[in-house]
Design a protein around this motif. Structure first.
Motif, mmCIF file in Angstrom:
data_model
loop_
_atom_site.group_PDB
_atom_site.id
_atom_site.type_symbol
_atom_site.label_atom_id
_atom_site.label_comp_id
_atom_site.label_asym_id
_atom_site.label_seq_id
_atom_site.Cartn_x
_atom_site.Cartn_y
_atom_site.Cartn_z
ATOM 1 N N GLY A 11 0.836 -1.202 0.000
ATOM 2 C CA GLY A 11 0.000 0.000 0.000
ATOM 3 C C GLY A 11 0.869 1.250 0.000
ATOM 4 O O GLY A 11 2.071 1.192 -0.293
ATOM 5 N N ILE A 12 0.265 2.372 0.373
ATOM 6 C CA ILE A 12 0.986 3.650 0.312
ATOM 7 C C ILE A 12 2.189 3.645 1.252
ATOM 8 O O ILE A 12 3.195 4.301 0.989
ATOM 9 C CB ILE A 12 0.008 4.804 0.640
ATOM 10 C CG1 ILE A 12 -0.971 4.933 -0.528
ATOM 11 C CG2 ILE A 12 0.757 6.125 0.811
ATOM 12 C CD1 ILE A 12 -1.995 6.034 -0.375
ATOM 13 N N ARG A 13 2.115 2.853 2.353
ATOM 14 C CA ARG A 13 3.257 2.780 3.270
ATOM 15 C C ARG A 13 4.515 2.264 2.573
ATOM 16 O O ARG A 13 5.630 2.602 2.961
ATOM 17 C CB ARG A 13 2.917 1.865 4.439
ATOM 18 C CG ARG A 13 2.157 2.580 5.546
ATOM 19 C CD ARG A 13 1.741 1.621 6.638
ATOM 20 N NE ARG A 13 2.877 0.866 7.153
ATOM 21 C CZ ARG A 13 2.756 -0.269 7.852
ATOM 22 N NH1 ARG A 13 1.583 -0.770 8.085
ATOM 23 N NH2 ARG A 13 3.822 -0.892 8.307
ATOM 24 N N GLY A 14 4.307 1.451 1.552
ATOM 25 C CA GLY A 14 5.452 0.908 0.808
ATOM 26 C C GLY A 14 6.185 1.979 0.015
ATOM 27 O O GLY A 14 7.329 1.782 -0.395
ATOM 28 N N TRP A 15 5.516 3.106 -0.195
ATOM 29 C CA TRP A 15 6.154 4.181 -0.974
ATOM 30 C C TRP A 15 7.185 4.957 -0.143
ATOM 31 O O TRP A 15 8.107 5.544 -0.688
ATOM 32 C CB TRP A 15 5.106 5.194 -1.439
ATOM 33 C CG TRP A 15 4.149 4.683 -2.451
ATOM 34 C CD1 TRP A 15 4.035 3.392 -2.899
ATOM 35 C CD2 TRP A 15 3.162 5.438 -3.157
ATOM 36 N NE1 TRP A 15 3.024 3.292 -3.817
ATOM 37 C CE2 TRP A 15 2.474 4.541 -4.006
ATOM 38 C CE3 TRP A 15 2.786 6.773 -3.147
ATOM 39 C CZ2 TRP A 15 1.451 4.944 -4.841
ATOM 40 C CZ3 TRP A 15 1.758 7.183 -3.993
ATOM 41 C CH2 TRP A 15 1.100 6.267 -4.824
ATOM 42 N N LEU A 16 6.950 4.947 1.181
ATOM 43 C CA LEU A 16 7.727 5.858 2.034
ATOM 44 C C LEU A 16 9.246 5.744 1.891
ATOM 45 O O LEU A 16 9.930 6.751 1.707
ATOM 46 C CB LEU A 16 7.309 5.685 3.497
ATOM 47 C CG LEU A 16 6.071 6.475 3.902
ATOM 48 C CD1 LEU A 16 5.720 6.179 5.348
ATOM 49 C CD2 LEU A 16 6.296 7.972 3.714
ATOM 50 N N PRO A 17 9.803 4.516 2.008
ATOM 51 C CA PRO A 17 11.264 4.449 1.939
ATOM 52 C C PRO A 17 11.812 4.974 0.615
ATOM 53 O O PRO A 17 12.822 5.699 0.595
ATOM 54 C CB PRO A 17 11.569 2.954 2.120
ATOM 55 C CG PRO A 17 10.297 2.238 1.972
ATOM 56 C CD PRO A 17 9.211 3.195 2.281
ATOM 57 N N VAL A 18 11.151 4.627 -0.479
ATOM 58 C CA VAL A 18 11.631 5.063 -1.791
ATOM 59 C C VAL A 18 11.573 6.583 -1.894
ATOM 60 O O VAL A 18 12.547 7.239 -2.312
ATOM 61 C CB VAL A 18 10.773 4.427 -2.918
ATOM 62 C CG1 VAL A 18 11.285 4.847 -4.275
ATOM 63 C CG2 VAL A 18 10.754 2.923 -2.785
ATOM 64 N N CYS B 90 11.383 8.791 0.597
ATOM 65 C CA CYS B 90 12.299 9.431 1.561
ATOM 66 C C CYS B 90 13.737 9.367 1.060
ATOM 67 O O CYS B 90 14.519 10.294 1.285
ATOM 68 C CB CYS B 90 12.193 8.752 2.919
ATOM 69 S SG CYS B 90 10.655 9.104 3.738
ATOM 70 N N GLY B 91 14.100 8.273 0.414
ATOM 71 C CA GLY B 91 15.472 8.155 -0.093
ATOM 72 C C GLY B 91 15.739 9.081 -1.257
ATOM 73 O O GLY B 91 16.788 9.742 -1.328
ATOM 74 N N ALA B 92 14.773 9.163 -2.168
ATOM 75 C CA ALA B 92 15.011 9.917 -3.411
ATOM 76 C C ALA B 92 14.744 11.412 -3.262
ATOM 77 O O ALA B 92 15.380 12.228 -3.944
ATOM 78 C CB ALA B 92 14.136 9.347 -4.531
ATOM 79 N N ALA B 93 13.821 11.778 -2.369
ATOM 80 C CA ALA B 93 13.331 13.165 -2.355
ATOM 81 C C ALA B 93 14.413 14.230 -2.119
ATOM 82 O O ALA B 93 14.464 15.216 -2.881
ATOM 83 C CB ALA B 93 12.208 13.305 -1.333
ATOM 84 N N PRO B 94 15.284 14.081 -1.102
ATOM 85 C CA PRO B 94 16.252 15.179 -0.883
ATOM 86 C C PRO B 94 17.108 15.466 -2.118
ATOM 87 O O PRO B 94 17.264 16.633 -2.513
ATOM 88 C CB PRO B 94 17.104 14.664 0.280
ATOM 89 C CG PRO B 94 16.256 13.638 0.964
ATOM 90 C CD PRO B 94 15.427 13.010 -0.102
ATOM 91 N N GLY B 95 17.632 14.412 -2.715
ATOM 92 C CA GLY B 95 18.472 14.598 -3.901
ATOM 93 C C GLY B 95 17.684 15.158 -5.072
ATOM 94 O O GLY B 95 18.143 16.073 -5.768
ATOM 95 N N LEU B 96 16.481 14.617 -5.280
ATOM 96 C CA LEU B 96 15.678 15.084 -6.420
ATOM 97 C C LEU B 96 15.260 16.543 -6.240
ATOM 98 O O LEU B 96 15.137 17.286 -7.228
ATOM 99 C CB LEU B 96 14.446 14.197 -6.600
ATOM 100 C CG LEU B 96 14.714 12.813 -7.196
ATOM 101 C CD1 LEU B 96 13.413 12.040 -7.362
ATOM 102 C CD2 LEU B 96 15.445 12.903 -8.534
ATOM 103 N N MET B 97 15.072 16.946 -4.980
ATOM 104 C CA MET B 97 14.721 18.360 -4.749
ATOM 105 C C MET B 97 15.883 19.263 -5.168
ATOM 106 O O MET B 97 15.674 20.334 -5.759
ATOM 107 C CB MET B 97 14.349 18.588 -3.289
ATOM 108 C CG MET B 97 12.869 18.245 -3.041
ATOM 109 S SD MET B 97 12.445 17.935 -1.327
ATOM 110 C CE MET B 97 13.085 19.336 -0.505
ATOM 111 N N ILE B 98 17.107 18.834 -4.887
ATOM 112 C CA ILE B 98 18.273 19.626 -5.308
ATOM 113 C C ILE B 98 18.336 19.670 -6.836
ATOM 114 O O ILE B 98 18.564 20.726 -7.438
ATOM 115 C CB ILE B 98 19.569 19.028 -4.713
ATOM 116 C CG1 ILE B 98 19.578 19.250 -3.197
ATOM 117 C CG2 ILE B 98 20.807 19.643 -5.359
ATOM 118 C CD1 ILE B 98 20.767 18.655 -2.478
ATOM 119 N N VAL B 99 18.106 18.510 -7.455
ATOM 120 C CA VAL B 99 18.167 18.453 -8.922
ATOM 121 C C VAL B 99 17.081 19.356 -9.524
ATOM 122 O O VAL B 99 17.349 20.123 -10.463
ATOM 123 C CB VAL B 99 17.999 17.003 -9.436
ATOM 124 C CG1 VAL B 99 18.046 16.968 -10.958
ATOM 125 C CG2 VAL B 99 19.078 16.105 -8.853
#
Lengths: 124, 461
Positions: free
Chosen positions: B305-312, B314-323
């Protein structure tokens, strides 16, 4: 399969040794332009004058090597950086440097040899 | 000081990786190699990310750069200490038959011994790299490392021929290392390129050793070392080998996350981090991260479910925000290869079969350059496919399909660019195909070897 793979690695190692280095005489260009780094401040823009169209691969290589050699100074064709007071002339023909300077209202700061000249556009 | 910069980079990467990758798995050499290789890529990516805001703030002095990197390393160290221990080991036991492993090990060692001096000689005799290295990547690094506002030259719209809209992972890392070193030594980009190349080789081997056994790992390394095009890129100082590392690391972590008993959530979060590093490396990485993360969200969403999205996320967001900040607020607006064409023009190109014929002919021609005759890596893969056959265990099938789908989608995206580009098609094909192939090659090999039956279990002929 392992023997074939090792034979492949052997072919590749031989091929690597045959590859040509420094096709565009980059090391020579860096040496030639080195004195400019001591004269032009690091934050300055530098105009670039050439007697060849930049669509030509060798002329493009000369511009790019000047940009690489002189970075972090921004080197651009002079018409794209008209306010630049420093200008590098990069001439492949035996164009008379004094005539080129006069034509563009420039003063020769240093003739670096092999058609490369550092100019300055003095304030009137 | 270059060594200091390297040590800080590796320390940060290593502490980050220790949070997610277990050291106790078998074979132990593979677990350590996996940590070491991921640490290299993570360290380079993280220090590059950290350097970017310092440039924007005009605060990128050597002391500040090192202090920020060490603070990030300390944060990882504290998190590691708080958790008490690293992630649980991969508990799958891999059979090793010395009769098969020993010849494979000897052959791999022989290939390494043949290639290492040749690569080292090429690198030292070619200190400025290939054309794009000195005309684009390393010039941008020099702009970033310069005093005052010279960093703005790296994103100048006047330098469209230098792809000044491209993300900054590689030039920012090189500039940061130059900044600490106090010189613009050619050693930095040269060694960075070679380190990424070695890390790719080690990462393919380590991932396969942990999932398919030692023989599969050694044979995959052999095939990688038989690819002339990929080896040729090792000394180019381009971003294509680094991006191939980040593609590979992302998929490797997704594969490892599916192994029984592993720290699935942490591994998926790390996969997200490496996907964001791919996006920070080249525009192609943006496509990869979009494709890969979308696929992960679908797979994990169906599983948890949506909980499965969290790790992915959380891992990608900081870097992608910089990009994204870089792309939207800093980089100049430069037309993409698709340009500003109308839908009619795009469709017209898509149904122009002569363009497809030229593209396919060029792709076939480029494939020919990967090797010679019977030593061609695709021939070697063909021999392996015939002798070992494909066999994917049911519990691993989903991940093999995942990797294959991501690679197929990436290949389709690349092909679409060729099919519809505004640039001269012949020029684009001749200048990019080899590098595009290199970007996908290690991840392709990993996927193929995951699907091949391990040599330890192959029927005897």
């Amino acid at each position: 399969m392992a023997v074939l793979a090792v034979a492949g690695a052997l072919n590749i190692s031989r091929g690597l040794r045959l590859l040509e280095s420094d096709t565009f005489l980059l090391s020579r260009r860096l040496d030639l332009l080195e004195p400019v780094r001591g004269i032009v401040p690091a934050g300055a823009g530098i105009g670039y004058l050439s007697d060849r169209p930049l669509a030509d691969i060798e002329a493009a290589a000369r511009l790019f090597s000047a940009q690489y050699a002189l970075a972090p100074r921004l080197v651009l064709p002079w018409q794209r950086l008209p306010g630049a007071r420093w200008v590098v002339g990069d001439f492949t023909s035996q164009a008379p440097i004094a005539g080129m300077a006069e034509k563009h209202g420039l003063r020769v700061v240093r003739d670096l040899g092999e058609g490369v000249v550092l100019f300055h556009k003095d304030l009137k | 000081m270059i060594l200091v910069a390297g040590a800080v980079t590796f320390s940060l990467g290593f502490l980050f990786v220790c949070l997610v990758v277990p050291a106790e798995s078998q074979p132990r050499w593979a677990a350590l190699l996996l940590r070491g290789t991921l640490a290299v890529g993570a360290g380079i990516g993280l220090t590059s990310f950290l350097y970017f805001p310092l440039i924007l703030a005009g605060a990128a002095s050597p002391a500040v750069v090192i202090a920020l990197d060490l603070a990030a390393a300390a944060a990882c160290g504290l998190a590691l200490r708080r958790r008490g221990s690293s992630a649980p080991p991969f508990d799958r036991e891999m059979p090793v038959r010395p009769g098969v492993a020993l010849p494979a090990a000897i052959a791999t060692l022989a290939s390494l011994l043949l290639l290492t001096p040749a690569i080292a000689a090429r690198a030292s005799g070619h200190p400025h790299g290939n054309w794009d290295a000195w005309s684009m990547w390393n010039v941008r690094a020099k702009y970033l490392a310069g005093p005052g506002d010279t960093w703005r030259n790296a994103v100048s719209p006047e330098l469209i021929d230098k792809h000044s809209d491209y993300p900054l992972m590689l030039p920012a890392f090189i500039a940061r290392t130059w900044e600490i070193a106090g010189s613009t030594s050619t050693l930095v980009p040269t060694v960075t390129g070679l380190v990424f190349f070695a890390a790719v080789l080690a990462l393919v081997a380590a991932t396969l050793a942990l999932t398919r056994g030692t023989v599969a790992a050694l044979v995959a390394a052999l095939v990688l070392l038989a690819n002339a095009s990929y080896i040729g890129e090792a000394t180019a100082q381009y971003a294509d080998i680094p991006i191939s590392f980040y593609y590979l690391a992302t998929l490797a972590l997704v594969i490892l996350a599916g192994e029984p008993g592993t720290a699935r959530i942490r591994l998926l979060a790390a996969a997200g981090v490496f996907a964001s590093m791919a996006a920070w490396t080249k525009d192609e990485g943006l496509v990869f991260s979009a494709v890969c993360l979308a696929a992960l969200l679908v797979v994990e969403g169906r599983r948890s479910g949506i909980r499965g999205w969290l790790p992915v996320i959380c891992g990608a967001a900081p870097g992608l925000m910089i990009v994204l900040y870089f792309k939207l607020a800093v980089a100049p607006r430069i037309a993409t290869p698709l340009g500003t064409q109308s839908a009619t023009q795009l469709v017209g190109k898509l149904v122009d079969w002569s363009r497809h014929a030229r593209s396919l002919e060029a792709i076939a021609g480029e494939a020919g350059w990967l090797g010679e005759g019977a030593t061609h890596p695709l021939v070697l893969l063909g021999i392996l496919a015939v002798t070992l056959r494909f066999r994917v265990e049911p519990e691993r099938r989903g991940r093999v399909i995942f990797c294959g789908s991501v690679l197929a989608a990436m290949s389709a995206a690349y092909y679409l660019v060729y099919a519809t580009t505004q640039a001269d098609l012949g020029w684009l094909l001749s200048t990019t195909l080899a590098r595009i192939g290199c970007q996908l090659w290690p991840a392709f090999l990993l996927t193929i070897f995951l699907a091949l039956k391990p040599a330890d279990q192959a029927p005897r002929h």
